[in-house]
Design an enzyme around this catalytic site. Sequence first.
Site, PDB file in Angstrom:
ATOM      1  N   ASP A 443      37.559  18.088 -24.103  1.00  7.38           N
ATOM      2  CA  ASP A 443      37.957  19.128 -23.150  1.00  7.38           C
ATOM      3  C   ASP A 443      39.131  18.671 -22.274  1.00  7.38           C
ATOM      4  O   ASP A 443      39.440  17.472 -22.194  1.00  7.38           O
ATOM      5  CB  ASP A 443      36.750  19.485 -22.276  1.00  7.38           C
ATOM      6  CG  ASP A 443      36.744  20.949 -21.871  1.00  7.38           C
ATOM      7  OD1 ASP A 443      37.822  21.574 -21.867  1.00  7.38           O
ATOM      8  OD2 ASP A 443      35.663  21.473 -21.541  1.00  7.38           O
ATOM      9  N   ASP A 510      36.696  30.498 -23.159  1.00 10.85           N
ATOM     10  CA  ASP A 510      35.407  30.456 -22.457  1.00 10.85           C
ATOM     11  C   ASP A 510      34.812  31.843 -22.330  1.00 10.85           C
ATOM     12  O   ASP A 510      33.666  31.995 -21.927  1.00 10.85           O
ATOM     13  CB  ASP A 510      35.597  29.875 -21.043  1.00 10.85           C
ATOM     14  CG  ASP A 510      35.547  28.363 -21.051  1.00 10.85           C
ATOM     15  OD1 ASP A 510      35.171  27.777 -22.079  1.00 10.85           O
ATOM     16  OD2 ASP A 510      35.897  27.758 -20.019  1.00 10.85           O
TER      17      ASP A 510
HETATM   18  C1  GLA Z   1      35.194  24.007 -20.007  1.00  8.15           C
HETATM   19  C2  GLA Z   1      34.887  24.388 -21.433  1.00  8.15           C
HETATM   20  C3  GLA Z   1      33.476  24.899 -21.546  1.00  8.15           C
HETATM   21  C4  GLA Z   1      32.504  23.848 -21.045  1.00  8.15           C
HETATM   22  C5  GLA Z   1      32.875  23.432 -19.631  1.00  8.15           C
HETATM   23  C6  GLA Z   1      32.058  22.242 -19.180  1.00  8.15           C
HETATM   24  O1  GLA Z   1      35.259  25.117 -19.191  1.00  8.15           O
HETATM   25  O2  GLA Z   1      35.811  25.316 -21.901  1.00  8.15           O
HETATM   26  O3  GLA Z   1      33.173  25.244 -22.868  1.00  8.15           O
HETATM   27  O4  GLA Z   1      32.509  22.750 -21.910  1.00  8.15           O
HETATM   28  O5  GLA Z   1      34.242  23.067 -19.524  1.00  8.15           O
HETATM   29  O6  GLA Z   1      32.357  21.863 -17.898  1.00  8.15           O
END
Ligand code: GLA
Length: 709
Positions: A443, A510
């Site tokens: 990430d 997301d």
């Molecule tokens: C980001 C990612 C999510 C999740 C969060 C965790 O927003 O896109 O899928 O993994 O971080 O903090």
Amino acid sequence: MLKNKGNYFILSADGSTLLLKAEGERAELVYFGEKLSSLAGADLLAAAGEPGLGLFSQWGKTDFREPSLLIRHADGSASSDFRLRSARIARRVLPEGLPASYGEDRCVRLEFFDPAARLALILQYAAYAEGFSVSAYLENNSAETVTIERFASLQLELFGTDFSFTTFDGAWGSERQRHTRPLVLGKCENASYAGSSSHFHNPLTLLSRTGETYCVNLVYSGNHRTAAEADCSGRTRLIAGINPFSFSWKLSPGEKFFAPEGIVTFGAGEADACRNMRNLIAEHIVPKAWKMRERPVLVNHWEGTYFSFTREKILSIARAAAEVGAELFVLDDGWFGRRDDDTSSLGDWTDYAEKTGGIASLAEEIRGMGLKFGIWMEPEMISPDSELFRAHPEYCMRIPGREPVPMRNQLMLDLTDRKVREFIVGAVSRVIEETGAEYVKWDYNRYMTDCFGPSVRGGEYFHRYILGLYEILSALTEKFPDVLFEGCASGGGRFDPGMLCFMPQIWTSDNTDARERVAIQSGTACGYPQSTMGAHVSASPNEQTGNRNSLETRFHVACGGVLGYELDLSACTPEEREEIRAQIAFYKRYRSVLQFGEYFPLKDPADKWAGYLSVSKDRSAAVAVVAVFEKRTSEAGLRAGFAGLDEKALYRVTVRRGAKEEELGTASGELLVKGKIPLCGIFAETDERENSNPLYTRMYLFERTEVRR
Ligand code: GLA
């Protein structure tokens, strides 16, 4: 395929030809379009006394459009005079420190030289079946240091100004929304200033007019810029490369500088150009080992628990995942340091044992259920509240004397520092080794500010960061060739061909709302294959929008990418689990068609519905999903055609409802493509009739029964 005939170099893809002419001290683009079978009379394409279409552009002569190249010399002047010195078919020199497309070793190599500055400019054109790649580099053969102030990867000049410019823009939760504007006189720009390729403007760009689409992208994950300029002399110039914003690179005697590779496909229409780009990425960008390797169905607990989980909770979700037939369980954020929310611990990649009960044994227990184990990391980041920050404040990216700018309470690591890169490779390796992880979700949850490294010149920072990132990713993917890395950046904030060279799939957004995903996924699919797009079924009402949709609708939409489930599966009812089990079994049956088939966007001209059709390469089987956006009474006009089917074949047409498949009949591909199947009844198929804003979807299966040639 490459050929040299006299002054001409012919680059052939399956459906297009790119013709270069190298004569005297000049090289130019003579033709780029539908495939030519003969070159007879190619000289007629050049108008006597008129400058041709340039392959790069420099400042200091009589061209006053935006240049693709600007080099400042030691005396402060910035003129260039690059002249062709050799043109030949040669071995491709791969860009140092940058990822690149693979599968073709040869290129048309054009070498230009500026005699006053003693600089060489090398342009390399390679041809694939799907399209072309261009990679450019500069070599300083002088005794003085020069500064590169702009150096685009690719310049595409075309006659005419009647083009439209299409970009894929957005923000968190709304990535890659398609925007098309006419290219009137002046300039259109598609660029990132955020340090990464960004949610805001994806580097994918289309330049189109009737009968022609050029689809351009960059094998790069940093600040990019593609600009198209239509001028009064009736030409259009597109340049694509590193964004010149805050970019300047000192090139010392003897050094080379490589621009990121540019990729370009042509199509007689947008559908063809985009299909070629998807195929180019699938064949020549995605890591070889994952090219046609089916991606596992995963279950991720993030939207189900966020940071609040216990070992028991994780195990109960994993157990439910195994029962429904998932193949991989992903432990998301919250397993390390003292990470109970987003205010701490990034950088402390050690087990939060009070929470996980021991990460290694947790992974083992999950594996014991027959699942693979995956883990979330955000290796480029540091929380001010972390052991790492306390021990090594110097690892953090910040400007002395200024307060750094936190985003999501976090700062970034200075990847231009070798020690930091070594730290990251070490930390990620330890986590993979300790847990035996078969998957890592990588990430990246902020943009870049405070760009500063004590040993880096200001204008070099953004690019040196990306070079540092690529060095880390090369080391880790070489060390762990069997680990599936999935890219992520607050959803799809770094979805680009550069990342795809290391990570065969990327979390698309997301935003898991089915309605919103239709636009996000169809925008992404314009230039990226389905097998690269993570797509999850999440809970209803949706966490991001509050919209409710049936489990079936959510599944239909998620089948447009690499299927996963992101919810607390252990809290699902037995009926829901049964339905999910059937969905996963179905997905596995059609997985190769859904992940690696040819993708055809389906779209209602009146925008009342949209969808996709994914057809096996041999056209014997296809899956299509249509999604109607709004319920209207007396809607007799709702009808769908299925572009992509073999018009010479007969297909058995089936509708999948719940776990049941209901045969509608057999029809010719021609009829299904050209005719329109009514969607009446679609509103009654959902059990969400009470809800506001549901999406109405239907899934069709096509099985070829006969071919009439
Ligand atoms: C980001 C990612 C999510 C999740 C969060 C965790 O927003 O896109 O899928 O993994 O971080 O903090």
